[in-house]
Design a protein around this motif. Sequence first.
Motif, PDB file in Angstrom:
ATOM      1  N   THR A 179       0.849  -1.188   0.000  1.00 20.84           N
ATOM      2  CA  THR A 179       0.000   0.000   0.000  1.00 20.84           C
ATOM      3  C   THR A 179       0.883   1.235   0.000  1.00 20.84           C
ATOM      4  O   THR A 179       1.870   1.299   0.717  1.00 20.84           O
ATOM      5  CB  THR A 179      -0.899   0.008   1.252  1.00 20.84           C
ATOM      6  N   ARG A 180       0.499   2.228  -0.821  1.00 19.65           N
ATOM      7  CA  ARG A 180       1.228   3.497  -0.798  1.00 19.65           C
ATOM      8  C   ARG A 180       0.252   4.630  -1.066  1.00 19.65           C
ATOM      9  O   ARG A 180      -0.803   4.437  -1.653  1.00 19.65           O
ATOM     10  CB  ARG A 180       2.381   3.510  -1.792  1.00 19.65           C
ATOM     11  N   LEU A 181       0.621   5.806  -0.605  1.00 16.66           N
ATOM     12  CA  LEU A 181      -0.179   6.996  -0.809  1.00 16.66           C
ATOM     13  C   LEU A 181       0.467   7.850  -1.884  1.00 16.66           C
ATOM     14  O   LEU A 181       1.696   8.001  -1.913  1.00 16.66           O
ATOM     15  CB  LEU A 181      -0.292   7.807   0.481  1.00 16.66           C
ATOM     16  N   VAL A 182      -0.360   8.385  -2.778  1.00 25.93           N
ATOM     17  CA  VAL A 182       0.146   9.252  -3.849  1.00 25.93           C
ATOM     18  C   VAL A 182      -0.790  10.442  -4.016  1.00 25.93           C
ATOM     19  O   VAL A 182      -1.980  10.358  -3.719  1.00 25.93           O
ATOM     20  CB  VAL A 182       0.274   8.513  -5.206  1.00 25.93           C
ATOM     21  N   ARG A 183      -0.225  11.522  -4.483  1.00 26.81           N
ATOM     22  CA  ARG A 183      -1.037  12.671  -4.874  1.00 26.81           C
ATOM     23  C   ARG A 183      -1.593  12.383  -6.268  1.00 26.81           C
ATOM     24  O   ARG A 183      -0.892  11.833  -7.118  1.00 26.81           O
ATOM     25  CB  ARG A 183      -0.193  13.933  -4.881  1.00 26.81           C
ATOM     26  N   ALA A 184      -2.833  12.777  -6.509  1.00 30.07           N
ATOM     27  CA  ALA A 184      -3.447  12.542  -7.822  1.00 30.07           C
ATOM     28  C   ALA A 184      -2.623  13.174  -8.936  1.00 30.07           C
ATOM     29  O   ALA A 184      -2.529  12.624 -10.027  1.00 30.07           O
ATOM     30  CB  ALA A 184      -4.875  13.079  -7.835  1.00 30.07           C
ATOM     31  N   THR A 185      -2.004  14.315  -8.649  1.00 30.88           N
ATOM     32  CA  THR A 185      -1.203  14.982  -9.677  1.00 30.88           C
ATOM     33  C   THR A 185      -0.019  14.130 -10.113  1.00 30.88           C
ATOM     34  O   THR A 185       0.503  14.327 -11.207  1.00 30.88           O
ATOM     35  CB  THR A 185      -0.707  16.356  -9.185  1.00 30.88           C
ATOM     36  N   GLU A 186       0.397  13.169  -9.276  1.00 35.70           N
ATOM     37  CA  GLU A 186       1.489  12.275  -9.664  1.00 35.70           C
ATOM     38  C   GLU A 186       1.027  11.267 -10.719  1.00 35.70           C
ATOM     39  O   GLU A 186       1.842  10.751 -11.486  1.00 35.70           O
ATOM     40  CB  GLU A 186       2.028  11.529  -8.447  1.00 35.70           C
ATOM     41  N   LEU A 187      -0.265  10.960 -10.753  1.00 33.70           N
ATOM     42  CA  LEU A 187      -0.786  10.003 -11.735  1.00 33.70           C
ATOM     43  C   LEU A 187      -1.121  10.671 -13.065  1.00 33.70           C
ATOM     44  O   LEU A 187      -1.089  10.020 -14.111  1.00 33.70           O
ATOM     45  CB  LEU A 187      -2.032   9.303 -11.198  1.00 33.70           C
ATOM     46  N   VAL A 188      -1.442  11.958 -13.022  1.00 37.83           N
ATOM     47  CA  VAL A 188      -1.781  12.671 -14.255  1.00 37.83           C
ATOM     48  C   VAL A 188      -0.557  12.678 -15.174  1.00 37.83           C
ATOM     49  O   VAL A 188       0.543  13.031 -14.765  1.00 37.83           O
ATOM     50  CB  VAL A 188      -2.244  14.107 -13.949  1.00 37.83           C
ATOM     51  N   GLY A 189      -0.764  12.236 -16.413  1.00 37.02           N
ATOM     52  CA  GLY A 189       0.320  12.147 -17.377  1.00 37.02           C
ATOM     53  C   GLY A 189       1.041  10.808 -17.382  1.00 37.02           C
ATOM     54  O   GLY A 189       1.876  10.544 -18.245  1.00 37.02           O
ATOM     55  N   ALA A 242      -6.002  21.595  -2.877  1.00 39.38           N
ATOM     56  CA  ALA A 242      -4.879  21.769  -3.796  1.00 39.38           C
ATOM     57  C   ALA A 242      -4.539  20.473  -4.523  1.00 39.38           C
ATOM     58  O   ALA A 242      -4.004  20.495  -5.633  1.00 39.38           O
ATOM     59  CB  ALA A 242      -3.643  22.270  -3.040  1.00 39.38           C
ATOM     60  N   ASP A 243      -4.831  19.334  -3.897  1.00 36.89           N
ATOM     61  CA  ASP A 243      -4.553  18.038  -4.520  1.00 36.89           C
ATOM     62  C   ASP A 243      -5.417  16.988  -3.831  1.00 36.89           C
ATOM     63  O   ASP A 243      -5.998  17.239  -2.776  1.00 36.89           O
ATOM     64  CB  ASP A 243      -3.071  17.672  -4.391  1.00 36.89           C
ATOM     65  N   VAL A 244      -5.497  15.826  -4.446  1.00 38.03           N
ATOM     66  CA  VAL A 244      -6.264  14.706  -3.924  1.00 38.03           C
ATOM     67  C   VAL A 244      -5.270  13.620  -3.534  1.00 38.03           C
ATOM     68  O   VAL A 244      -4.339  13.321  -4.291  1.00 38.03           O
ATOM     69  CB  VAL A 244      -7.241  14.179  -4.998  1.00 38.03           C
ATOM     70  N   ILE A 245      -5.446  13.040  -2.349  1.00 37.73           N
ATOM     71  CA  ILE A 245      -4.553  11.985  -1.884  1.00 37.73           C
ATOM     72  C   ILE A 245      -5.243  10.637  -2.109  1.00 37.73           C
ATOM     73  O   ILE A 245      -6.379  10.427  -1.667  1.00 37.73           O
ATOM     74  CB  ILE A 245      -4.194  12.153  -0.393  1.00 37.73           C
ATOM     75  N   LEU A 246      -4.546   9.748  -2.802  1.00 35.59           N
ATOM     76  CA  LEU A 246      -5.071   8.432  -3.155  1.00 35.59           C
ATOM     77  C   LEU A 246      -4.271   7.343  -2.466  1.00 35.59           C
ATOM     78  O   LEU A 246      -3.053   7.459  -2.302  1.00 35.59           O
ATOM     79  CB  LEU A 246      -5.002   8.228  -4.666  1.00 35.59           C
ATOM     80  N   GLU A 247      -4.958   6.274  -2.097  1.00 32.29           N
ATOM     81  CA  GLU A 247      -4.302   5.088  -1.563  1.00 32.29           C
ATOM     82  C   GLU A 247      -4.303   4.043  -2.675  1.00 32.29           C
ATOM     83  O   GLU A 247      -5.356   3.722  -3.226  1.00 32.29           O
ATOM     84  CB  GLU A 247      -5.062   4.564  -0.351  1.00 32.29           C
ATOM     85  N   VAL A 248      -3.124   3.523  -3.001  1.00 28.21           N
ATOM     86  CA  VAL A 248      -2.978   2.525  -4.051  1.00 28.21           C
ATOM     87  C   VAL A 248      -2.541   1.221  -3.401  1.00 28.21           C
ATOM     88  O   VAL A 248      -1.532   1.176  -2.698  1.00 28.21           O
ATOM     89  CB  VAL A 248      -1.917   2.968  -5.093  1.00 28.21           C
ATOM     90  N   ARG A 249      -3.319   0.152  -3.627  1.00 28.71           N
ATOM     91  CA  ARG A 249      -2.944  -1.153  -3.107  1.00 28.71           C
ATOM     92  C   ARG A 249      -3.493  -2.234  -4.030  1.00 28.71           C
ATOM     93  O   ARG A 249      -4.669  -2.242  -4.355  1.00 28.71           O
ATOM     94  CB  ARG A 249      -3.418  -1.353  -1.674  1.00 28.71           C
ATOM     95  N   ASP A 250      -2.621  -3.102  -4.481  1.00 26.26           N
ATOM     96  CA  ASP A 250      -3.006  -4.240  -5.314  1.00 26.26           C
ATOM     97  C   ASP A 250      -3.903  -3.848  -6.479  1.00 26.26           C
ATOM     98  O   ASP A 250      -4.912  -4.502  -6.753  1.00 26.26           O
ATOM     99  CB  ASP A 250      -3.702  -5.318  -4.470  1.00 26.26           C
TER     100      ASP A 250
END
Length: 198
Positions: A2-12, A112-120
Amino acid sequence: MTRLVRATELVGMAVVTIDGDDIADIKDIVFDGETGRVRGFTLNGRGLFAGPLHKALPAESVRAVGRDAVMIDDAALTVGLEAVVPAARIGDSDVLGDHVLTEGGTDLGTVADVILEVRDGVVDLVGYEIVASAALHSDGRRVLLPLPRTVATSGEAVIVPTDVVQFLRQDLPGFGNAVAAFRHREHDAEEGGGDVAQ
């Protein structure tokens, strides 16, 4: 993992099939405001002059979200845009810049940004990064705010429980614990206030 990412990191980020076909880039993340679940992703074409595609990638078609690419099994898993983005919300569903208000009416700041949890391969909305208002005594600084499992949004404001301010954090690594603690408190409140005396 599991990791946390900002949505802006996924854009692009590139969308790539398991066979190595590079089919699109992530344009936007579409989430269900009521459940906090990511519904899917809108897509841009690849290349210098490519623009938005009229296709989207449903969240359930994602095999993995890595640091450099979103992996899917096959390009045929993309669907029409309306299957992921409700027609009434196309072009009008951005929470960035919305005010965050407590149920008691205090303006905590703007998203300012959206925080997402990514797991599996599963991606969930767990919080917002907000530019804090004077009410948080850190006017203009960015803080991380955990969200309840159900989020009330109006298109101009996001409404959160008043006690969420106890769980604010300033760094992404420590934010996962704050989200877990906030949601545990939320669950206890729904269950009737915690432990039963024996």
